[in-house]
Design an enzyme around this catalytic site. Structure first.
Site, PDB file in Angstrom:
ATOM      1  N   LYS A  13      -7.444 -12.104   1.087  1.00  0.00           N
ATOM      2  CA  LYS A  13      -8.090 -12.678  -0.963  1.00  0.00           C
ATOM      3  C   LYS A  13      -6.752 -14.502  -0.862  1.00  0.00           C
ATOM      4  CE  LYS A  13      -8.153  -9.961  -3.934  1.00  0.00           C
ATOM      5  NZ  LYS A  13      -7.228  -8.379  -2.609  1.00  0.00           N
ATOM      6  N   ARG A  88     -10.272  -8.912 -12.879  1.00  0.00           N
ATOM      7  CA  ARG A  88      -9.876  -7.252 -11.604  1.00  0.00           C
ATOM      8  C   ARG A  88     -11.204  -5.857 -12.439  1.00  0.00           C
ATOM      9  NH1 ARG A  88      -5.467  -8.075  -7.809  1.00  0.00           N
ATOM     10  NH2 ARG A  88      -5.080  -6.140  -7.077  1.00  0.00           N
ATOM     11  N   ARG A 127       1.384  -5.759   6.758  1.00  0.00           N
ATOM     12  CA  ARG A 127       1.352  -6.966   5.887  1.00  0.00           C
ATOM     13  C   ARG A 127       2.631  -7.105   5.896  1.00  0.00           C
ATOM     14  NH1 ARG A 127      -1.436  -8.178   0.727  1.00  0.00           N
ATOM     15  NH2 ARG A 127      -1.159  -6.160   0.239  1.00  0.00           N
ATOM     16  N   ARG A 160       6.089  -5.336   0.914  1.00  0.00           N
ATOM     17  CA  ARG A 160       5.208  -5.235  -0.545  1.00  0.00           C
ATOM     18  C   ARG A 160       5.637  -3.989  -0.874  1.00  0.00           C
ATOM     19  NH1 ARG A 160       0.305  -8.409  -2.121  1.00  0.00           N
ATOM     20  NH2 ARG A 160      -0.476  -6.512  -2.827  1.00  0.00           N
ATOM     21  N   ARG A 171      -4.621   2.274  -5.066  1.00  0.00           N
ATOM     22  CA  ARG A 171      -5.193   0.820  -5.318  1.00  0.00           C
ATOM     23  C   ARG A 171      -6.626   0.354  -4.838  1.00  0.00           C
ATOM     24  NH1 ARG A 171      -1.550  -2.081  -1.722  1.00  0.00           N
ATOM     25  NH2 ARG A 171      -2.512  -4.393  -1.726  1.00  0.00           N
TER      26      ARG A 171
HETATM   27  P1  AP5 Z   1      -4.031 -10.439   2.534  1.00  0.00           P
HETATM   28  O1  AP5 Z   1      -4.770 -11.888   2.192  1.00  0.00           O
HETATM   29  O2  AP5 Z   1      -2.648 -10.717   2.011  1.00  0.00           O
HETATM   30  O3  AP5 Z   1      -5.181  -9.100   1.003  1.00  0.00           O
HETATM   31  P2  AP5 Z   1      -5.388  -9.658  -0.063  1.00  0.00           P
HETATM   32  O4  AP5 Z   1      -6.826  -9.244  -0.626  1.00  0.00           O
HETATM   33  O5  AP5 Z   1      -4.687 -10.649  -0.501  1.00  0.00           O
HETATM   34  O6  AP5 Z   1      -4.598  -8.303  -0.348  1.00  0.00           O
HETATM   35  P3  AP5 Z   1      -3.766  -8.102  -1.479  1.00  0.00           P
HETATM   36  O7  AP5 Z   1      -2.818  -6.385  -1.237  1.00  0.00           O
HETATM   37  O8  AP5 Z   1      -3.101  -9.253  -1.810  1.00  0.00           O
HETATM   38  O9  AP5 Z   1      -4.897  -7.431  -2.846  1.00  0.00           O
HETATM   39  P4  AP5 Z   1      -4.890  -6.947  -3.827  1.00  0.00           P
HETATM   40  O10 AP5 Z   1      -5.971  -6.977  -4.827  1.00  0.00           O
HETATM   41  O11 AP5 Z   1      -4.635  -5.338  -4.080  1.00  0.00           O
HETATM   42  O12 AP5 Z   1      -2.809  -7.448  -4.615  1.00  0.00           O
HETATM   43  P5  AP5 Z   1      -3.048  -7.608  -6.077  1.00  0.00           P
HETATM   44  O13 AP5 Z   1      -1.393  -9.321  -5.214  1.00  0.00           O
HETATM   45  O14 AP5 Z   1      -3.580  -9.287  -5.797  1.00  0.00           O
HETATM   46  O15 AP5 Z   1      -4.359  -9.976   4.180  1.00  0.00           O
HETATM   47  C1  AP5 Z   1      -3.848  -8.351   4.324  1.00  0.00           C
HETATM   48  C2  AP5 Z   1      -3.106  -8.785   5.446  1.00  0.00           C
HETATM   49  O16 AP5 Z   1      -4.298  -8.610   6.047  1.00  0.00           O
HETATM   50  C3  AP5 Z   1      -2.463  -9.792   5.966  1.00  0.00           C
HETATM   51  O17 AP5 Z   1      -0.957  -9.075   6.045  1.00  0.00           O
HETATM   52  C4  AP5 Z   1      -3.014 -10.603   6.523  1.00  0.00           C
HETATM   53  O18 AP5 Z   1      -2.217 -11.570   7.394  1.00  0.00           O
HETATM   54  C5  AP5 Z   1      -3.704  -9.560   7.097  1.00  0.00           C
HETATM   55  N1  AP5 Z   1      -5.320 -10.385   7.748  1.00  0.00           N
HETATM   56  C6  AP5 Z   1      -6.115 -11.575   6.711  1.00  0.00           C
HETATM   57  N2  AP5 Z   1      -6.970 -11.606   7.693  1.00  0.00           N
HETATM   58  C7  AP5 Z   1      -7.369 -11.264   8.558  1.00  0.00           C
HETATM   59  C8  AP5 Z   1      -8.595 -10.839   9.264  1.00  0.00           C
HETATM   60  N3  AP5 Z   1      -9.417 -11.620   8.823  1.00  0.00           N
HETATM   61  N4  AP5 Z   1      -7.766 -10.620  10.612  1.00  0.00           N
HETATM   62  C9  AP5 Z   1      -6.553  -9.602  10.671  1.00  0.00           C
HETATM   63  N5  AP5 Z   1      -5.743  -9.578   9.320  1.00  0.00           N
HETATM   64  C10 AP5 Z   1      -6.106 -10.197   8.541  1.00  0.00           C
HETATM   65  O19 AP5 Z   1      -1.946  -7.002  -6.974  1.00  0.00           O
HETATM   66  C11 AP5 Z   1      -1.297  -6.451  -6.651  1.00  0.00           C
HETATM   67  C12 AP5 Z   1      -0.978  -5.439  -8.228  1.00  0.00           C
HETATM   68  O20 AP5 Z   1      -0.741  -5.620  -9.140  1.00  0.00           O
HETATM   69  C13 AP5 Z   1      -2.143  -3.984  -8.070  1.00  0.00           C
HETATM   70  O21 AP5 Z   1      -2.415  -3.225  -7.706  1.00  0.00           O
HETATM   71  C14 AP5 Z   1      -1.700  -4.473  -9.781  1.00  0.00           C
HETATM   72  O22 AP5 Z   1      -1.188  -3.876  -9.908  1.00  0.00           O
HETATM   73  C15 AP5 Z   1      -1.632  -6.108 -10.271  1.00  0.00           C
HETATM   74  N6  AP5 Z   1      -2.335  -7.084 -10.474  1.00  0.00           N
HETATM   75  C16 AP5 Z   1      -1.993  -7.751  -9.810  1.00  0.00           C
HETATM   76  N7  AP5 Z   1      -4.221  -8.783 -10.530  1.00  0.00           N
HETATM   77  C17 AP5 Z   1      -4.096  -8.752 -12.394  1.00  0.00           C
HETATM   78  C18 AP5 Z   1      -4.671  -8.247 -12.798  1.00  0.00           C
HETATM   79  N8  AP5 Z   1      -5.548  -8.929 -12.776  1.00  0.00           N
HETATM   80  N9  AP5 Z   1      -5.255  -7.358 -13.629  1.00  0.00           N
HETATM   81  C19 AP5 Z   1      -4.432  -5.972 -13.916  1.00  0.00           C
HETATM   82  N10 AP5 Z   1      -3.325  -5.894 -12.977  1.00  0.00           N
HETATM   83  C20 AP5 Z   1      -3.023  -6.756 -12.065  1.00  0.00           C
HETATM   84 MG    MG Z   2      -2.947 -11.186  -1.702  1.00  0.00          MG
END
Ligand code: AP5
Ligand code: MG
Length: 216
Positions: A13, A88, A127, A160, A171
């Site tokens: 994402k 979410r 990552r 991270r 997660r």
């Molecule tokens: P990346 O693009 O970083 O993936 P992502 O989908 O953004 O994954 P996240 O881990 O950021 O999602 P998340 O939803 O768990 O985390 P968030 O920060 O929102 O890609 C991942 C890796 O893959 C990278 O190394 C990239 O290079 C690689 N990659 C990408 N595309 C690729 C491809 N095509 N081929 C190969 N490799 C590839 O949330 C974190 C925490 O925050 C949550 O657990 C929660 O505690 C809190 N939080 C955040 N938002 C909320 C909310 N709305 N409500 C409540 N809690 C929240």
């Molecule tokens: Mg992300």
């Protein structure tokens, strides 16, 4: 353009959203990034959020909704926005609908990136992120040219806190039970586009932009 990026942790994402920023001139609103900034700055909100994030649980809706509401009021969101990691759960999705109704800017598209479960662990444990510009790398799939340093600005690359195997498992469970139902939620509104998230980052970007091109 008003878009939500849906997908499991590691689906890509953030990677796709960051590419869209430059091409479309609209901001990415990543609740995860905003929460991590608060943690880094030691704000009260960051202190509250950290416990939940380290366990892989969702931060309470009340906290996140306040953040998003404030962010959407910023002038740079007037032309549109890319929501990443928000909403979410269905309560957040319903609250978002209300917020956007109030400003007459309904969502246009929910892009759902689908990646097989077994690929996600490697994407997340591999990552690395630049501390200064946020550029993402992956030690297995897309490493930086110099280990530990960002290609763009030489910033330090970090891992991270929640990218540990045990936290990742939690997660992914939270995603399945609370977030995946949003695909159905937005399907009912007719705005979901499903995109296979395996393949190169640029191939997937091509599929995302092809969907966006269909919007008026
Ligand atoms: P990346 O693009 O970083 O993936 P992502 O989908 O953004 O994954 P996240 O881990 O950021 O999602 P998340 O939803 O768990 O985390 P968030 O920060 O929102 O890609 C991942 C890796 O893959 C990278 O190394 C990239 O290079 C690689 N990659 C990408 N595309 C690729 C491809 N095509 N081929 C190969 N490799 C590839 O949330 C974190 C925490 O925050 C949550 O657990 C929660 O505690 C809190 N939080 C955040 N938002 C909320 C909310 N709305 N409500 C409540 N809690 C929240
Ligand atoms: Mg992300």
């Amino acid at each position: 353009m008003r878009i939500v990026m849906l997908g499991a942790p590691g689906a890509g994402k953030g990677t796709q959203a960051k590419k869209l920023i430059d091409e479309y001139g609209i901001p990415q609103i990543s609740t995860g990034d905003i929460l991590r900034q608060n943690i880094a700055q030691g704000t009260p909100l960051g202190k509250e959020a950290k416990g939940y994030m380290d366990k892989g649980e969702l931060v309470p809706d009340k906290v996140v909704l306040g953040l998003v509401e404030d962010r959407l009021k910023q002038p740079d969101c007037q032309k549109g926005f890319i929501l990443d990691g928000f909403p979410r759960n269905t309560a957040q999705a319903a609250a978002l609908d209300e917020m956007l109704k109030g400003i007459n800017m309904p969502l246009q598209l929910a892009i759902s990136i689908d990646v097989p479960f077994e690929d996600l662990m490697k994407r997340l444990t591999g990552r690395r992120t630049c501390r200064s510009c946020g550029q993402m790398y992956n030690v297995y799939f897309s490493p930086s040219k110099t280990e530990g340093k960002c290609d763009k600005d030489g910033g330090e690359l970090y891992q991270r806190d929640d990218d540990k195997e045990e936290t990742i498992k939690k997660r992914l469970q939270v995603y399945e039970s609370q977030t995946a139902p949003l695909i159905e939620y937005y399907s009912k509104k007719g705005i979901v586009r499903n995109i296979a998230g395996t393949g190169s980052i640029s191939d997937i970007y091509g599929k995302v932009t092809a969907e966006l091109a269909k919007l008026k």
